[in-house]
Design a protein around this motif. Structure first.
Motif, PDB file in Angstrom:
ATOM      1  N   SER A  52       0.843  -1.187   0.000  1.00 32.61           N
ATOM      2  CA  SER A  52       0.000   0.000   0.000  1.00 32.61           C
ATOM      3  C   SER A  52       0.877   1.235   0.000  1.00 32.61           C
ATOM      4  O   SER A  52       2.088   1.156   0.237  1.00 32.61           O
ATOM      5  N   THR A  53       0.264   2.371  -0.242  1.00 29.57           N
ATOM      6  CA  THR A  53       1.004   3.630  -0.241  1.00 29.57           C
ATOM      7  C   THR A  53       1.298   4.110   1.169  1.00 29.57           C
ATOM      8  O   THR A  53       1.968   5.124   1.342  1.00 29.57           O
ATOM      9  N   LEU A  54       0.852   3.405   2.179  1.00 27.30           N
ATOM     10  CA  LEU A  54       1.178   3.743   3.558  1.00 27.30           C
ATOM     11  C   LEU A  54       2.544   3.198   3.979  1.00 27.30           C
ATOM     12  O   LEU A  54       3.115   3.670   4.958  1.00 27.30           O
ATOM     13  N   LEU A  62       7.722   8.433  -3.799  1.00 29.31           N
ATOM     14  CA  LEU A  62       6.585   9.081  -4.444  1.00 29.31           C
ATOM     15  C   LEU A  62       6.456  10.532  -4.002  1.00 29.31           C
ATOM     16  O   LEU A  62       6.809  10.883  -2.883  1.00 29.31           O
ATOM     17  N   THR A  63       5.906  11.355  -4.895  1.00 28.59           N
ATOM     18  CA  THR A  63       5.606  12.738  -4.520  1.00 28.59           C
ATOM     19  C   THR A  63       4.210  12.847  -3.925  1.00 28.59           C
ATOM     20  O   THR A  63       3.969  13.693  -3.070  1.00 28.59           O
ATOM     21  N   ALA A  69       0.908   7.188 -10.547  1.00 24.13           N
ATOM     22  CA  ALA A  69       2.289   6.758 -10.273  1.00 24.13           C
ATOM     23  C   ALA A  69       2.361   5.937  -8.989  1.00 24.13           C
ATOM     24  O   ALA A  69       3.080   4.936  -8.920  1.00 24.13           O
ATOM     25  N   ALA A  70       1.616   6.340  -7.988  1.00 21.68           N
ATOM     26  CA  ALA A  70       1.574   5.591  -6.734  1.00 21.68           C
ATOM     27  C   ALA A  70       0.940   4.222  -6.953  1.00 21.68           C
ATOM     28  O   ALA A  70       1.397   3.215  -6.398  1.00 21.68           O
ATOM     29  N   ALA A  71      -0.105   4.148  -7.748  1.00 25.24           N
ATOM     30  CA  ALA A  71      -0.766   2.876  -8.041  1.00 25.24           C
ATOM     31  C   ALA A  71       0.181   1.928  -8.767  1.00 25.24           C
ATOM     32  O   ALA A  71       0.204   0.725  -8.496  1.00 25.24           O
ATOM     33  N   TYR A  99     -12.717  -0.161 -13.870  1.00 21.67           N
ATOM     34  CA  TYR A  99     -11.379  -0.542 -14.325  1.00 21.67           C
ATOM     35  C   TYR A  99     -10.809   0.565 -15.204  1.00 21.67           C
ATOM     36  O   TYR A  99     -10.807   0.484 -16.423  1.00 21.67           O
ATOM     37  N   HIS A 100     -10.375   1.618 -14.564  1.00 19.84           N
ATOM     38  CA  HIS A 100      -9.692   2.705 -15.261  1.00 19.84           C
ATOM     39  C   HIS A 100      -8.902   3.497 -14.233  1.00 19.84           C
ATOM     40  O   HIS A 100      -9.033   3.282 -13.031  1.00 19.84           O
ATOM     41  N   GLY A 101      -8.043   4.367 -14.687  1.00 18.57           N
ATOM     42  CA  GLY A 101      -7.276   5.207 -13.783  1.00 18.57           C
ATOM     43  C   GLY A 101      -6.329   4.423 -12.907  1.00 18.57           C
ATOM     44  O   GLY A 101      -5.516   3.632 -13.384  1.00 18.57           O
ATOM     45  N   ARG A 102      -6.429   4.625 -11.599  1.00 18.65           N
ATOM     46  CA  ARG A 102      -5.495   4.011 -10.657  1.00 18.65           C
ATOM     47  C   ARG A 102      -5.642   2.496 -10.573  1.00 18.65           C
ATOM     48  O   ARG A 102      -4.653   1.783 -10.422  1.00 18.65           O
ATOM     49  N   VAL A 103      -6.865   1.998 -10.683  1.00 23.51           N
ATOM     50  CA  VAL A 103      -7.080   0.549 -10.619  1.00 23.51           C
ATOM     51  C   VAL A 103      -6.440  -0.126 -11.831  1.00 23.51           C
ATOM     52  O   VAL A 103      -5.751  -1.141 -11.710  1.00 23.51           O
ATOM     53  N   LYS A 104      -6.608   0.462 -13.006  1.00 25.91           N
ATOM     54  CA  LYS A 104      -6.009  -0.087 -14.214  1.00 25.91           C
ATOM     55  C   LYS A 104      -4.486   0.009 -14.160  1.00 25.91           C
ATOM     56  O   LYS A 104      -3.778  -0.918 -14.565  1.00 25.91           O
ATOM     57  N   ALA A 105      -3.957   1.117 -13.653  1.00 25.01           N
ATOM     58  CA  ALA A 105      -2.507   1.285 -13.548  1.00 25.01           C
ATOM     59  C   ALA A 105      -1.895   0.238 -12.623  1.00 25.01           C
ATOM     60  O   ALA A 105      -0.829  -0.319 -12.914  1.00 25.01           O
ATOM     61  N   LEU A 106      -2.565  -0.044 -11.510  1.00 26.68           N
ATOM     62  CA  LEU A 106      -2.083  -1.072 -10.583  1.00 26.68           C
ATOM     63  C   LEU A 106      -2.076  -2.441 -11.263  1.00 26.68           C
ATOM     64  O   LEU A 106      -1.107  -3.187 -11.161  1.00 26.68           O
ATOM     65  N   ALA A 107      -3.146  -2.766 -11.981  1.00 26.90           N
ATOM     66  CA  ALA A 107      -3.244  -4.057 -12.658  1.00 26.90           C
ATOM     67  C   ALA A 107      -2.168  -4.197 -13.731  1.00 26.90           C
ATOM     68  O   ALA A 107      -1.511  -5.246 -13.833  1.00 26.90           O
TER      69      ALA A 107
END
Length: 117
Positions: A52-54, A62-63, A69-71, A99-107
């Motif tokens: 996770s980002t925590l 990360l910025t 980018a974080a995903a 399924y777009h944005g951060r979820v897609k980037a993570l996948a």
């Protein structure tokens, strides 16, 4: 029915289908500020890998923690940890999120790191 209830119903339906197939599950949860990913065992009782980002090692590079980018960083990290634990193939559980944005980037990052789904 509100937006959250609809999302939770979609998530429950997906989890039921994945449970019937009996495969490991890569589950994603996102909030406006953070993103979380966990790989569960086929029976759903044990967390095999998580990121996770925590976590300090991911957050340090990360910025911001609530962007694509974080995903990507979380997806890469969870895939490497899962492969190290012996899991190479998973079912993707987007928890009712689109399924777009951060979820897609993570996948996509998890696939590039070697997970198959």
């Amino acid at each position: 029915m509100d937006k959250k209830t609809s999302r939770l119903q979609r998530a429950a339906k997906t989890r039921h289908t994945i449970r019937e197939h009996g495969v490991n599950r890569l589950s994603v949860h996102r909030t406006p500020r953070h993103i979380y990913a966990q790989v569960f065992s086929a029976d759903g009782t044990t967390v095999v890998a998580s990121a996770s980002t925590l976590q300090v090692d991911i957050k340090s590079g990360l910025t911001a923690t609530g962007n694509v980018a974080a995903a990507k960083a979380v997806g890469d990290a969870v895939a490497k940890r899962a492969i190290a634990a012996g899991v190479t193939s998973v079912a993707f559980d987007r928890a009712g999120f689109k399924y777009h944005g951060r979820v897609k980037a993570l996948a996509d990052a998890a696939r590039e790191a070697g997970l198959k789904f």
